[in-house]
Design a protein around this motif. Sequence first.
Motif, PDB file in Angstrom:
ATOM      1  N   CYS A   3       8.310  -0.608 -14.987  1.00  0.00           N
ATOM      2  CA  CYS A   3       8.252  -0.222 -13.578  1.00  0.00           C
ATOM      3  C   CYS A   3       6.839   0.292 -13.279  1.00  0.00           C
ATOM      4  O   CYS A   3       6.336   1.164 -13.954  1.00  0.00           O
ATOM      5  N   TYR A   4       6.208  -0.262 -12.259  1.00  0.00           N
ATOM      6  CA  TYR A   4       4.836   0.095 -11.953  1.00  0.00           C
ATOM      7  C   TYR A   4       4.728   1.167 -10.889  1.00  0.00           C
ATOM      8  O   TYR A   4       3.666   1.673 -10.634  1.00  0.00           O
ATOM      9  N   PHE A   5       5.828   1.512 -10.251  1.00  0.00           N
ATOM     10  CA  PHE A   5       5.756   2.434  -9.128  1.00  0.00           C
ATOM     11  C   PHE A   5       6.187   3.850  -9.499  1.00  0.00           C
ATOM     12  O   PHE A   5       5.917   4.781  -8.783  1.00  0.00           O
ATOM     13  N   PHE A   6       6.862   4.021 -10.612  1.00  0.00           N
ATOM     14  CA  PHE A   6       7.318   5.337 -11.023  1.00  0.00           C
ATOM     15  C   PHE A   6       6.883   5.579 -12.459  1.00  0.00           C
ATOM     16  O   PHE A   6       6.794   4.659 -13.256  1.00  0.00           O
ATOM     17  N   ILE A  22      -1.922  -3.205 -12.087  1.00  0.00           N
ATOM     18  CA  ILE A  22      -2.915  -2.126 -12.124  1.00  0.00           C
ATOM     19  C   ILE A  22      -4.279  -2.658 -11.701  1.00  0.00           C
ATOM     20  O   ILE A  22      -4.986  -2.044 -10.901  1.00  0.00           O
ATOM     21  N   THR A  23      -4.651  -3.824 -12.205  1.00  0.00           N
ATOM     22  CA  THR A  23      -5.935  -4.434 -11.844  1.00  0.00           C
ATOM     23  C   THR A  23      -5.974  -4.768 -10.360  1.00  0.00           C
ATOM     24  O   THR A  23      -6.967  -4.499  -9.680  1.00  0.00           O
ATOM     25  N   LEU A  24      -4.886  -5.337  -9.839  1.00  0.00           N
ATOM     26  CA  LEU A  24      -4.829  -5.681  -8.424  1.00  0.00           C
ATOM     27  C   LEU A  24      -4.904  -4.427  -7.553  1.00  0.00           C
ATOM     28  O   LEU A  24      -5.602  -4.405  -6.544  1.00  0.00           O
ATOM     29  N   ASN A  25      -4.230  -3.367  -7.948  1.00  0.00           N
ATOM     30  CA  ASN A  25      -4.287  -2.116  -7.195  1.00  0.00           C
ATOM     31  C   ASN A  25      -5.702  -1.554  -7.184  1.00  0.00           C
ATOM     32  O   ASN A  25      -6.197  -1.101  -6.146  1.00  0.00           O
ATOM     33  N   ASN A  26      -6.382  -1.598  -8.320  1.00  0.00           N
ATOM     34  CA  ASN A  26      -7.762  -1.111  -8.384  1.00  0.00           C
ATOM     35  C   ASN A  26      -8.680  -1.931  -7.488  1.00  0.00           C
ATOM     36  O   ASN A  26      -9.548  -1.384  -6.808  1.00  0.00           O
ATOM     37  N   ALA A  33     -12.510  -2.522   4.116  1.00  0.00           N
ATOM     38  CA  ALA A  33     -11.969  -3.063   5.370  1.00  0.00           C
ATOM     39  C   ALA A  33     -10.450  -2.951   5.451  1.00  0.00           C
ATOM     40  O   ALA A  33      -9.895  -2.920   6.542  1.00  0.00           O
ATOM     41  N   THR A  34      -9.764  -2.902   4.325  1.00  0.00           N
ATOM     42  CA  THR A  34      -8.302  -2.838   4.342  1.00  0.00           C
ATOM     43  C   THR A  34      -7.825  -1.516   3.776  1.00  0.00           C
ATOM     44  O   THR A  34      -8.518  -0.850   3.031  1.00  0.00           O
ATOM     45  N   LYS A  35      -6.634  -1.154   4.133  1.00  0.00           N
ATOM     46  CA  LYS A  35      -6.018   0.069   3.619  1.00  0.00           C
ATOM     47  C   LYS A  35      -4.893  -0.287   2.646  1.00  0.00           C
ATOM     48  O   LYS A  35      -3.924   0.428   2.514  1.00  0.00           O
ATOM     49  N   LEU A  36      -5.023  -1.416   1.967  1.00  0.00           N
ATOM     50  CA  LEU A  36      -3.978  -1.887   1.066  1.00  0.00           C
ATOM     51  C   LEU A  36      -4.060  -1.173  -0.274  1.00  0.00           C
ATOM     52  O   LEU A  36      -5.137  -0.929  -0.800  1.00  0.00           O
ATOM     53  N   GLU A  37      -2.879  -0.856  -0.782  1.00  0.00           N
ATOM     54  CA  GLU A  37      -2.739  -0.362  -2.144  1.00  0.00           C
ATOM     55  C   GLU A  37      -1.452  -0.943  -2.693  1.00  0.00           C
ATOM     56  O   GLU A  37      -0.622  -1.427  -1.944  1.00  0.00           O
ATOM     57  N   LEU A  38      -1.269  -0.901  -3.956  1.00  0.00           N
ATOM     58  CA  LEU A  38      -0.080  -1.430  -4.593  1.00  0.00           C
ATOM     59  C   LEU A  38       0.624  -0.288  -5.315  1.00  0.00           C
ATOM     60  O   LEU A  38       0.561  -0.170  -6.525  1.00  0.00           O
ATOM     61  N   ILE A  39       1.280   0.563  -4.516  1.00  0.00           N
ATOM     62  CA  ILE A  39       1.914   1.753  -5.076  1.00  0.00           C
ATOM     63  C   ILE A  39       3.429   1.698  -4.911  1.00  0.00           C
ATOM     64  O   ILE A  39       4.168   2.008  -5.829  1.00  0.00           O
ATOM     65  N   ASP A  45       5.715  -5.724  -0.763  1.00  0.00           N
ATOM     66  CA  ASP A  45       6.230  -6.636   0.257  1.00  0.00           C
ATOM     67  C   ASP A  45       5.148  -7.033   1.249  1.00  0.00           C
ATOM     68  O   ASP A  45       5.061  -8.194   1.664  1.00  0.00           O
ATOM     69  N   THR A  46       4.298  -6.093   1.633  1.00  0.00           N
ATOM     70  CA  THR A  46       3.181  -6.388   2.539  1.00  0.00           C
ATOM     71  C   THR A  46       2.228  -7.380   1.900  1.00  0.00           C
ATOM     72  O   THR A  46       1.792  -8.342   2.539  1.00  0.00           O
ATOM     73  N   LEU A  47       1.919  -7.177   0.634  1.00  0.00           N
ATOM     74  CA  LEU A  47       1.029  -8.088  -0.079  1.00  0.00           C
ATOM     75  C   LEU A  47       1.671  -9.466  -0.210  1.00  0.00           C
ATOM     76  O   LEU A  47       0.995 -10.484  -0.106  1.00  0.00           O
ATOM     77  N   ARG A  48       2.976  -9.500  -0.406  1.00  0.00           N
ATOM     78  CA  ARG A  48       3.684 -10.775  -0.492  1.00  0.00           C
ATOM     79  C   ARG A  48       3.607 -11.533   0.828  1.00  0.00           C
ATOM     80  O   ARG A  48       3.424 -12.756   0.856  1.00  0.00           O
ATOM     81  N   LEU A  49       3.733 -10.821   1.954  1.00  0.00           N
ATOM     82  CA  LEU A  49       3.617 -11.466   3.267  1.00  0.00           C
ATOM     83  C   LEU A  49       2.206 -12.014   3.498  1.00  0.00           C
ATOM     84  O   LEU A  49       2.032 -13.090   4.070  1.00  0.00           O
ATOM     85  N   ILE A  50       1.202 -11.281   3.057  1.00  0.00           N
ATOM     86  CA  ILE A  50      -0.177 -11.765   3.166  1.00  0.00           C
ATOM     87  C   ILE A  50      -0.343 -13.018   2.313  1.00  0.00           C
ATOM     88  O   ILE A  50      -0.992 -13.984   2.727  1.00  0.00           O
TER      89      ILE A  50
END
Length: 81
Positions: A3-6, A22-26, A33-39, A45-50
């Motif tokens: 599990c990457y979120f907890f 972890i690499t993608l989040n970094n 320009a974006t406020k994206l994080e993978l937490i 889900d937002t990243l999946r839609l993109i």
Amino acid sequence: MQCYFFSDNKRARGRPQTTLPITLNNDLKKLVATKLELITQTDLDTLRLIAEDRPKWNALIAEIRKTAEAARSDDPASGRL
């Protein structure tokens, strides 16, 4: 499945694992320009839609690539093998 979120707040000995999430989040954190994080799951889900919108995904990847190349050119140690 990991599990990457907890986390259980235990630190393992040695070098931290470098996984794709972890690499993608970094990489996403480095983008100004974006406020994206993978937490959270919502972030995933937002990243999946993109990713489903090909022009948006290509723009995001191009921005990540540009940021990584700029960071590499600023790093004096990057020229060493």
